[in-house]
Design a protein around this motif. Sequence first.
Motif, mmCIF file in Angstrom:
data_model
loop_
_atom_site.group_PDB
_atom_site.id
_atom_site.type_symbol
_atom_site.label_atom_id
_atom_site.label_comp_id
_atom_site.label_asym_id
_atom_site.label_seq_id
_atom_site.Cartn_x
_atom_site.Cartn_y
_atom_site.Cartn_z
ATOM 1 N N PHE A 1 46.904 37.676 48.578
ATOM 2 C CA PHE A 1 45.864 38.254 49.390
ATOM 3 C C PHE A 1 45.428 39.355 48.846
ATOM 4 C CE2 PHE A 1 46.805 36.155 53.756
ATOM 5 C CZ PHE A 1 48.199 35.638 53.267
ATOM 6 N N ASN A 2 44.156 39.626 48.751
ATOM 7 C CA ASN A 2 43.576 40.955 48.298
ATOM 8 C C ASN A 2 43.089 41.642 49.921
ATOM 9 O OD1 ASN A 2 44.063 40.908 45.753
ATOM 10 N ND2 ASN A 2 42.067 40.447 44.922
ATOM 11 N N ASN A 3 43.246 43.084 49.828
ATOM 12 C CA ASN A 3 42.896 43.763 51.063
ATOM 13 C C ASN A 3 42.685 42.694 52.486
ATOM 14 O OD1 ASN A 3 42.016 45.770 49.437
ATOM 15 N ND2 ASN A 3 40.379 44.732 48.868
ATOM 16 N N ASN A 4 43.909 42.085 52.526
ATOM 17 C CA ASN A 4 44.517 41.182 53.746
ATOM 18 C C ASN A 4 43.575 39.953 53.740
ATOM 19 O OD1 ASN A 4 45.546 43.894 54.318
ATOM 20 N ND2 ASN A 4 43.869 44.450 55.917
ATOM 21 N N VAL A 5 42.849 39.588 52.738
ATOM 22 C CA VAL A 5 42.045 38.435 52.910
ATOM 23 C C VAL A 5 42.813 37.366 51.772
ATOM 24 C CG1 VAL A 5 39.847 37.337 52.403
ATOM 25 C CG2 VAL A 5 39.850 39.696 53.390
ATOM 26 N N PRO A 6 43.055 36.118 52.187
ATOM 27 C CA PRO A 6 43.588 35.065 51.556
ATOM 28 C C PRO A 6 42.735 34.704 50.133
ATOM 29 C CG PRO A 6 43.066 34.037 53.433
ATOM 30 C CD PRO A 6 42.817 35.447 53.707
ATOM 31 N N ILE A 7 43.249 34.898 49.148
ATOM 32 C CA ILE A 7 42.113 34.551 47.784
ATOM 33 C C ILE A 7 42.674 33.318 47.387
ATOM 34 C CG2 ILE A 7 41.429 35.450 45.683
ATOM 35 C CD1 ILE A 7 40.464 37.171 47.847
ATOM 36 N N ASP A 8 43.652 32.896 47.109
ATOM 37 C CA ASP A 8 44.298 31.516 46.497
ATOM 38 C C ASP A 8 45.350 31.041 47.169
ATOM 39 O OD1 ASP A 8 44.735 30.851 43.054
ATOM 40 O OD2 ASP A 8 44.960 29.570 44.833
ATOM 41 N N ASP A 9 45.144 30.025 47.751
ATOM 42 C CA ASP A 9 46.257 29.493 48.487
ATOM 43 C C ASP A 9 46.761 28.041 47.880
ATOM 44 O OD1 ASP A 9 44.906 28.056 51.412
ATOM 45 O OD2 ASP A 9 44.309 27.927 49.351
ATOM 46 N N SER A 10 46.155 27.942 46.626
ATOM 47 C CA SER A 10 46.357 26.442 45.898
ATOM 48 C C SER A 10 47.697 26.120 45.698
ATOM 49 C CB SER A 10 45.652 26.509 44.539
ATOM 50 O OG SER A 10 45.908 27.576 43.824
ATOM 51 N N GLY A 11 48.847 27.105 45.769
ATOM 52 C CA GLY A 11 50.186 26.969 45.414
ATOM 53 C C GLY A 11 50.919 26.779 46.501
#
Lengths: 114, 111
Positions: free
Chosen positions: B49-59
């Motif tokens: 997460f950056n600033n509470n926003v999910p950025i990359d959940d590919s894992g």
Amino acid sequence: AQSVTQLDSQVPVFEEAPVELRCNYSSSVSVYLFWYVQYPNQGLQLLLKYLSGSTLVKGINGFEAEFNKSQTSFHLRKPSVHISDTAEYFCAVNDGGATNKLIFGTGTLLAVQP
Amino acid sequence: DAGVIQSPRHEVTEMGQEVTLRCKPISGHNSLFWYRQTMMRGLELLIYFNNNVPIDDSGMPEDRFSAKMPNASFSTLKIQPSEPRDSAVYFCASSFAGELFFGEGSRLTVL
């Protein structure tokens, strides 16, 4: 895509001997490089990092690493190890700060013997 | 600062049960990461997460896994339903200026 290769899964060494743990990376962009240490049943702790500037980086506990761009390597060294250095060591790379995402190698277990 | 705080430190549960792991990042850090560590796969980045926003959940391995960050001081990783192959140590880390600070981890055992 970035990746990190730690060729040695385990490195046995006698106390007070020098050691080198190898790390090679691949990346199409400028990179930041890190070494972390993990003691048993603990989280990872930063040993040292290369962001820019001098290619020889000194860290905690007497460790140092040298960034070699032509060989895409960031090997970790210590001139004289102690029993207490026995731990798992991880090399990691990110994309030069474009994101904060770190990609870790598979780790090298440094086993220091008396 | 107390560092990154994770709970529980150990969890033993039965297959099919819901598991929730919790993380409190270091105050002021704007990125938060969830990693999973196993002998077979090493350290895997699940989501960040950056600033509470999910950025990359590919894992994230599959739909049974979900992560939330409702505010800057709290994140959860949920597994529902859990399976024995989810047994691992789950680490939370927060980041400042490119350096990650790790918690002590949550050791999950699914029977």
